[in-house]
Design an enzyme around this catalytic site. Structure first.
Site, mmCIF file in Angstrom:
data_model
loop_
_atom_site.group_PDB
_atom_site.id
_atom_site.type_symbol
_atom_site.label_atom_id
_atom_site.label_comp_id
_atom_site.label_asym_id
_atom_site.label_seq_id
_atom_site.Cartn_x
_atom_site.Cartn_y
_atom_site.Cartn_z
ATOM 1 N N LYS A 10 0.824 -1.213 0.000
ATOM 2 C CA LYS A 10 0.000 0.000 0.000
ATOM 3 C C LYS A 10 0.862 1.268 0.000
ATOM 4 O O LYS A 10 0.586 2.189 -0.751
ATOM 5 C CB LYS A 10 -0.910 0.046 1.242
ATOM 6 C CG LYS A 10 -1.970 -1.035 1.289
ATOM 7 C CD LYS A 10 -2.921 -0.825 2.467
ATOM 8 C CE LYS A 10 -2.232 -0.815 3.826
ATOM 9 N NZ LYS A 10 -1.624 -2.104 4.228
ATOM 10 N N ARG A 85 -9.308 1.368 9.144
ATOM 11 C CA ARG A 85 -8.877 0.004 9.398
ATOM 12 C C ARG A 85 -9.885 -0.761 10.245
ATOM 13 O O ARG A 85 -9.636 -1.912 10.595
ATOM 14 C CB ARG A 85 -7.564 0.057 10.169
ATOM 15 C CG ARG A 85 -6.385 -0.568 9.453
ATOM 16 C CD ARG A 85 -5.206 -0.229 10.327
ATOM 17 N NE ARG A 85 -4.030 -0.968 10.078
ATOM 18 C CZ ARG A 85 -2.996 -0.534 9.341
ATOM 19 N NH1 ARG A 85 -3.064 0.597 8.712
ATOM 20 N NH2 ARG A 85 -1.906 -1.245 9.257
ATOM 21 N N ARG A 124 11.673 -7.504 4.882
ATOM 22 C CA ARG A 124 11.594 -6.071 4.566
ATOM 23 C C ARG A 124 12.558 -5.294 5.450
ATOM 24 O O ARG A 124 12.598 -5.452 6.653
ATOM 25 C CB ARG A 124 10.161 -5.588 4.810
ATOM 26 C CG ARG A 124 9.998 -4.081 4.732
ATOM 27 C CD ARG A 124 8.560 -3.704 4.544
ATOM 28 N NE ARG A 124 7.826 -3.644 5.802
ATOM 29 C CZ ARG A 124 6.574 -3.183 5.890
ATOM 30 N NH1 ARG A 124 5.928 -2.784 4.803
ATOM 31 N NH2 ARG A 124 5.962 -3.144 7.051
ATOM 32 N N ARG A 135 11.773 -3.033 10.833
ATOM 33 C CA ARG A 135 10.779 -2.371 11.659
ATOM 34 C C ARG A 135 10.453 -3.273 12.840
ATOM 35 O O ARG A 135 10.326 -4.480 12.673
ATOM 36 C CB ARG A 135 9.511 -2.111 10.832
ATOM 37 C CG ARG A 135 9.242 -0.650 10.576
ATOM 38 C CD ARG A 135 8.156 -0.450 9.558
ATOM 39 N NE ARG A 135 6.850 -0.960 9.985
ATOM 40 C CZ ARG A 135 5.733 -0.798 9.285
ATOM 41 N NH1 ARG A 135 5.762 -0.135 8.142
ATOM 42 N NH2 ARG A 135 4.584 -1.285 9.709
ATOM 43 N N ARG A 146 -0.239 -9.140 13.349
ATOM 44 C CA ARG A 146 -0.809 -8.071 12.499
ATOM 45 C C ARG A 146 -1.731 -8.660 11.441
ATOM 46 O O ARG A 146 -2.750 -8.072 11.100
ATOM 47 C CB ARG A 146 0.298 -7.255 11.844
ATOM 48 C CG ARG A 146 0.915 -6.243 12.816
ATOM 49 C CD ARG A 146 2.292 -5.815 12.375
ATOM 50 N NE ARG A 146 2.288 -5.093 11.123
ATOM 51 C CZ ARG A 146 3.328 -5.054 10.286
ATOM 52 N NH1 ARG A 146 4.431 -5.726 10.557
ATOM 53 N NH2 ARG A 146 3.258 -4.356 9.184
HETATM 54 P P1 ADP Z 1 1.191 -2.055 7.785
HETATM 55 O O1 ADP Z 1 0.125 -1.777 6.768
HETATM 56 O O2 ADP Z 1 2.433 -2.624 7.191
HETATM 57 O O3 ADP Z 1 0.702 -2.821 8.986
HETATM 58 P P2 ADP Z 1 1.178 0.713 8.701
HETATM 59 O O4 ADP Z 1 2.356 1.582 8.548
HETATM 60 O O5 ADP Z 1 -0.038 1.039 7.914
HETATM 61 O O6 ADP Z 1 1.730 -0.735 8.396
HETATM 62 O O7 ADP Z 1 0.729 0.645 10.244
HETATM 63 C C1 ADP Z 1 1.657 0.365 11.270
HETATM 64 C C2 ADP Z 1 0.936 0.381 12.622
HETATM 65 O O8 ADP Z 1 0.386 1.685 12.861
HETATM 66 C C3 ADP Z 1 -0.275 -0.543 12.730
HETATM 67 O O9 ADP Z 1 0.080 -1.875 13.051
HETATM 68 C C4 ADP Z 1 -1.065 0.133 13.862
HETATM 69 O O10 ADP Z 1 -0.507 -0.108 15.122
HETATM 70 C C5 ADP Z 1 -0.864 1.612 13.538
HETATM 71 N N1 ADP Z 1 -1.946 2.108 12.637
HETATM 72 C C6 ADP Z 1 -1.798 2.567 11.366
HETATM 73 N N2 ADP Z 1 -2.984 2.933 10.855
HETATM 74 C C7 ADP Z 1 -3.910 2.706 11.807
HETATM 75 C C8 ADP Z 1 -5.333 2.853 11.890
HETATM 76 N N3 ADP Z 1 -6.054 3.333 10.853
HETATM 77 N N4 ADP Z 1 -5.953 2.503 13.053
HETATM 78 C C9 ADP Z 1 -5.264 2.032 14.092
HETATM 79 N N5 ADP Z 1 -3.937 1.842 14.079
HETATM 80 C C10 ADP Z 1 -3.246 2.172 12.962
#
Ligand code: ADP
Length: 208
Positions: A10, A85, A124, A135, A146
């Site tokens: 994404k 989400r 990654r 990360r 996750r």
């Molecule tokens: P990925 O899609 O690889 O899991 P992101 O960078 O989108 O990584 O998100 C990393 C972390 O940030 C998530 O695991 C969560 O803890 C937090 N996060 C990101 N977006 C949201 C959201 N919309 N609601 C709640 N937590 C979020």
């Protein structure tokens, strides 16, 4: 808005597609990570959830996105990456957008099977201060968690947006360029308005 499990690509596609559309890419994950690095109050509130691979509570996330959407560069449109989400976030987004006189135009779901996601995430590496590091939340146990959080809390958004007629699913396996081409095709940005990709997935995403 881009929907898809962790590791679906994404973030990569959001940058490219937003560039093509001339709108900002708004990534909640990036905003949270910037706040964690900057040791802000928001970063402190989010860090423990992120490290555990859990979602940050909706009220924290929704308030942050509302502020971001009210900024000047989002007036003419934006691409959301990683938000909403949960169904609750999606409902709050709809009402915030309504207040701003906006609505989502399209939801693009990036479909990748779970084996490929685990492989991508566990190999990654990201650059932090010029150093290549993994990360914290890309450690194998956290990756599995996750993916489970995605299946339980986020995957239902696929049906939610499908029922609103906004969803397009694309196969997100292939080179970055191939996936971008499919994405732009589904957005009607390649001269083929509304075209479905032949050979693309038609059923439920295997990760959700
Ligand atoms: P990925 O899609 O690889 O899991 P992101 O960078 O989108 O990584 O998100 C990393 C972390 O940030 C998530 O695991 C969560 O803890 C937090 N996060 C990101 N977006 C949201 C959201 N919309 N609601 C709640 N937590 C979020």
């Amino acid at each position: 808005m881009l929907l898809g499990p962790p590791g679906a690509g994404k973030g990569t596609q959001a940058q490219i597609i937003a560039g093509q559309l001339g709108v900002p890419a708004i990534s909640t994950g990036d905003i949270f990570r910037a706040n964690v690095s900057g040791k802000t109050e928001l970063g402190l509130a989010a860090k423990s959830y992120m490290d555990a691979g859990d979602l940050v509570p909706d009220e924290v996330t929704v308030a942050m996105v509302k502020d971001r959407l009210a900024e000047a560069d989002a007036k003419a449109g934006f691409l959301l990456d990683g938000f909403p989400r949960t169904i609750a976030q999606a409902e709050q987004l709809r009402s915030s957008l309504h207040d701003l006189g906006h609505a989502l135009d399209r939801v693009l779901e990036l479909v990748v099977d779970e084996d490929e996601l685990v492989r991508r995430l566990s190999t990654r590496w990201v650059e932090v201060d010029g150093q290549r590091v993994q990360r914290e939340d890309d450690k194998p146990e956290t990756v599995r968690h996750r993916l489970q959080v995605y299946r339980e809390q986020t995957a239902p958004l696929s049906g939610f947006y499908d029922s609103e007629g906004l969803l397009a699913r694309i196969d997100a396996i292939g080179t970055v360029d191939e996936v971008t081409e499919r994405a732009l095709g589904a957005l009607g940005q390649d001269g083929a308005e509304g075209s479905e990709q032949p050979g693309g997935p038609t059923g439920q995403p295997s990760a959700g």
